[in-house]
Design an enzyme around this catalytic site. Structure first.
Site, PDB file in Angstrom:
ATOM      1  N   SER A 201      -2.943 -23.404  11.707  1.00 40.24           N
ATOM      2  CA  SER A 201      -3.545 -23.408  10.381  1.00 40.24           C
ATOM      3  C   SER A 201      -2.965 -22.349   9.445  1.00 40.24           C
ATOM      4  CB  SER A 201      -5.053 -23.246  10.534  1.00 40.24           C
ATOM      5  OG  SER A 201      -5.660 -23.383   9.290  1.00 40.24           O
ATOM      6  N   HIS A 202      -3.821 -21.422   9.020  1.00 38.71           N
ATOM      7  CA  HIS A 202      -3.421 -20.424   8.029  1.00 38.71           C
ATOM      8  C   HIS A 202      -2.714 -19.231   8.664  1.00 38.71           C
ATOM      9  CE1 HIS A 202      -7.246 -19.524   9.810  1.00 38.71           C
ATOM     10  NE2 HIS A 202      -7.059 -18.258   9.520  1.00 38.71           N
TER      11      HIS A 202
ATOM     12  N   ASP B 232      -3.097 -24.526   2.764  1.00 39.77           N
ATOM     13  CA  ASP B 232      -2.654 -23.661   3.861  1.00 39.77           C
ATOM     14  C   ASP B 232      -1.625 -24.340   4.750  1.00 39.77           C
ATOM     15  OD1 ASP B 232      -4.398 -25.524   4.930  1.00 39.77           O
ATOM     16  OD2 ASP B 232      -5.064 -24.170   6.508  1.00 39.77           O
TER      17      ASP B 232
ATOM     18  N   ASP C   8      -1.672 -26.159   7.499  1.00 38.08           N
ATOM     19  CA  ASP C   8      -1.840 -27.553   7.930  1.00 38.08           C
ATOM     20  C   ASP C   8      -2.546 -28.416   6.895  1.00 38.08           C
ATOM     21  OD1 ASP C   8      -4.190 -26.111   8.369  1.00 38.08           O
ATOM     22  OD2 ASP C   8      -4.851 -27.432   9.973  1.00 38.08           O
TER      23      ASP C   8
ATOM     24  N   ASP D 231      -5.525 -28.240   5.292  1.00 41.85           N
ATOM     25  CA  ASP D 231      -6.958 -28.542   5.190  1.00 41.85           C
ATOM     26  C   ASP D 231      -7.714 -27.560   4.303  1.00 41.85           C
ATOM     27  OD1 ASP D 231      -6.825 -26.470   6.977  1.00 41.85           O
ATOM     28  OD2 ASP D 231      -7.835 -27.515   8.629  1.00 41.85           O
ATOM     29  N   ARG D 232      -7.093 -26.436   3.959  1.00 40.43           N
ATOM     30  CA  ARG D 232      -7.786 -25.466   3.082  1.00 40.43           C
ATOM     31  C   ARG D 232      -7.346 -25.632   1.642  1.00 40.43           C
ATOM     32  NH1 ARG D 232      -8.629 -19.727   6.032  1.00 40.43           N
ATOM     33  NH2 ARG D 232      -9.408 -20.574   7.989  1.00 40.43           N
TER      34      ARG D 232
ATOM     35  N   LYS E 280     -11.717 -30.919   6.990  1.00 42.02           N
ATOM     36  CA  LYS E 280     -11.691 -30.457   5.614  1.00 42.02           C
ATOM     37  C   LYS E 280     -10.352 -30.867   5.023  1.00 42.02           C
ATOM     38  CE  LYS E 280     -10.586 -25.667   6.929  1.00 42.02           C
ATOM     39  NZ  LYS E 280     -10.866 -25.579   8.359  1.00 42.02           N
TER      40      LYS E 280
END
Ligand code: G16
Length: 545
Positions: free
Chosen positions: A113-114, A279, A281, A283-284, A378
């Site tokens: 992710s982030h 981010d 991947d 999703d943010r 998300k």
């Protein structure tokens, strides 16, 4: 095709955190480390055999070799077909979308992710179930148990599958279909938002945007949707080519890490009207206007209050949910709309049952995540499109929309203070101490604030009746202020203490204070109750969002 059975021994610590297993790349590169975990997933996800699996990642370092290993293990496991994103790319929301669209039995997402990427960065692996959402805790616990006793895994002896062309291949009895990572997702967005109206904002020159893909997965998605389909100016997407180390940056869309975007939106001349970032991947999301930041908790509240203006949600909203540390801005909206508002532990997986059971339509978290029942993750670009659609409907700036929201519902001043890479024992004993003193804090006064409740949050899932305890220490004050303490479940180095501070202000004449000033007294109270500075030997947080 020959299938090899490889003897192995368990690796310690393969316990998934808030969102899958995240470790340093070097940890994943240990012999049999990835294979042990993948075999544990396959052993747990019994529905995968003879079925369809979706596979892709955010393009970070180690994505490519991991995909080849997983394909060969999937073939050995008797999976019928794997749909894998071209070049191994699939954003997290796209995986969720594709699982649902093609009725897959599940999906594997390769991402941390982030977290930063690259040779010395982080890697991660997460399993999503057939509803498209992150596997629930019962599943991840079972995977972990399996990883503790694993003695063998199976893998096909085969050549690597080329991932550059949209083509299908056979790997023994298993079909591998290399799919366009963007098209299914883009088509879904078109069905939710008024693309025509948004496009006219761009073609008329009324709106300019800057979207920062942070050298991560959303670049190709954003270029296709914003620049091609919606006709935003070419160049509206910056840092749009995914790189294995995210250009050496930290792909976390917040004021601390999306500095380039923030500078562009803060500039005195030629600043675009609207800024957003996503981010690693995808999703943010972070939403900003000219010299104006929209707090993610406010963003969820504003989306909920205005959902009736968006085609995909004009039918009405069943209910909303937010994670414990997310500000209670959305609660005020839910109250007014007369809909249910659920408070869940941190982690998108807790929204899955509520969405499946149609109890909620929108949900979100303070950690720059928001989404809806369109998928079970998300969704960064979804949130950006939601805001663009809102701008088109309201013909107002990001700041004006937010300020008029505060006028109606009041403002929740909100901030999160992160103390990173602290000693795990110190962090655990800080939380343990809070747990011990929590019951004695109720009724105590600190300056202008009186504590009405202090406990360790426990969640009773109303759908499957599962109970998740010890999800964070929450302190509620008599003026609706709150402080929440918890340890991050996504870090890979020591522990990260997160302190969430929130203060409600209904008086519109007091909505212009700098956030840290408005929260100063509560920040000091948080430190004095939890003894952060003395226990952690830190003068200030590492990151403030
Ligand atoms: C993950 C989860 C989110 C959670 C976030 C922060 O996000 O999906 O639900 O809010 O981690 O978790 P923590 O505070 O435990 O670090 P992502 O974007 O990293 O997948």
């Amino acid at each position: 095709m020959n299938i090899k059975k490889i003897k192995t021994t368990p690796h310690e610590g393969q316990k998934p955190g808030t969102s899958g297993l995240r470790k340093k790349v070097t940890v994943f590169q240990q012999p049999h480390y990835l294979e042990n975990f993948v075999q544990s997933i396959f052993n747990t996800a019994t529905g995968l055999k003879n079925n369809l699996l979706i596979l892709g990642g955010d393009g970070r370092y180690y994505n490519k070799p991991a995909i080849q290993t997983i394909l060969k293990m999937a073939a050995a496991h008797g999976i019928k077909q794997v749909m894998v994103g071209q070049h191994g790319f699939l954003s997290t929301p796209a995986v969720s979308c594709v699982i649902r669209k093609y009725n897959a039995a599940g999906g594997i997402i390769l991402s941390a992710s982030h977290n930063p990427g690259g040779v010395d960065g982080d890697f991660g692996i997460k399993f999503n179930i057939s509803n498209g959402g992150p596997a629930p805790t019962s599943f991840t616990d079972a995977t972990y148990e399996c990883s503790k006793t694993i003695s063998e895994y199976a893998i096909a002896e085969a050549d690597d599958i080329p991932l550059d062309n949209l083509q299908s291949y056979q790997l023994g009895d298993m079909q591998v279909s290399v799919i366009d990572p963007v098209s299914d997702y883009a088509e879904m967005m078109m069905g939710l938002f008024d693309f025509k109206k948004i496009k006219s904002l761009f073609t008329s020159g009324e709106l300019s945007i800057c979207f920062d893909a942070m050298h991560a997965i959303t670049g190709p998605y954003a270029k296709e949707i914003f620049e091609k389909q919606l006709s935003a100016a070419v160049g509206s997407v910056i840092n749009g080519i995914p790189s294995e180390n995210f250009g050496g940056g930290h792909p976390d869309p917040n004021l601390a890490h999306a500095k380039e975007l923030v500078e562009i939106l803060n500039s005195d001349s030629n600043a675009p009207d609207f800024g957003a970032a996503s981010d690693g991947d995808g999703d943010r999301n972070m939403i900003i206007g000219q010299k104006f930041f929209v707090n993610p908790s406010d963003s969820l509240a504003i989306m909920t209050a205005n959902a009736n203006l968006i085609p995909g949600y004009s039918r009405g909203i069943n209910g909303v949910a937010r994670s414990l540390p997310t500000s209670r801005a959305v609660d005020k909206v839910a109250d007014k709309l007369g809909i249910d508002c659920y408070e869940t532990p941190t982690g998108w997986k807790y929204f899955g049952n509520l969405l499946d059971d149609k109890r909620i339509t929108l949900c979100g978290e303070e950690s720059f995540g928001s989404g809806s029942d369109h998928i079970r993750e998300k969704d960064g670009l979804w949130a950006v499109l939601f805001w663009l659609n809102l701008l088109a409907e309201k013909q107002q700036s990001v700041e004006a929309i937010t300020r008029s929201h505060w006028k109606i519902y009041g403002r929740h001043y909100y901030s999160r203070h992160d103390y990173e890479a602290i000693d795990s024992e110190v962090a655990n004993s800080l939380i343990e101490n809070l747990r011990t003193i929590s019951s004695s804090l109720t009724g105590k006064e600190f300056g202008n604030y009186k504590i009405t409740l202090c406990d360790d949050f426990s969640y009773n899932d109303p759908v499957d009746s599962s109970v998740s305890s010890n999800q964070g220490i929450r302190i509620l004050f008599d003026d609706e202020s709150r402080i929440v303490f918890r340890l991050s479940g996504t870090g890979t180095e020591g522990a990260t203490l997160r302190v969430y501070i929130e203060k409600y202000e209904s008086d519109a004449s007091l909505h212009d204070m700098p956030t840290q000033t408005a929260l100063a007294e509560l920040i000091a109270i948080a430190d004095s109750i939890a003894e952060i500075k003395t226990r952690c030997q830190r003068d200030s947080p590492d990151v403030i969002t």
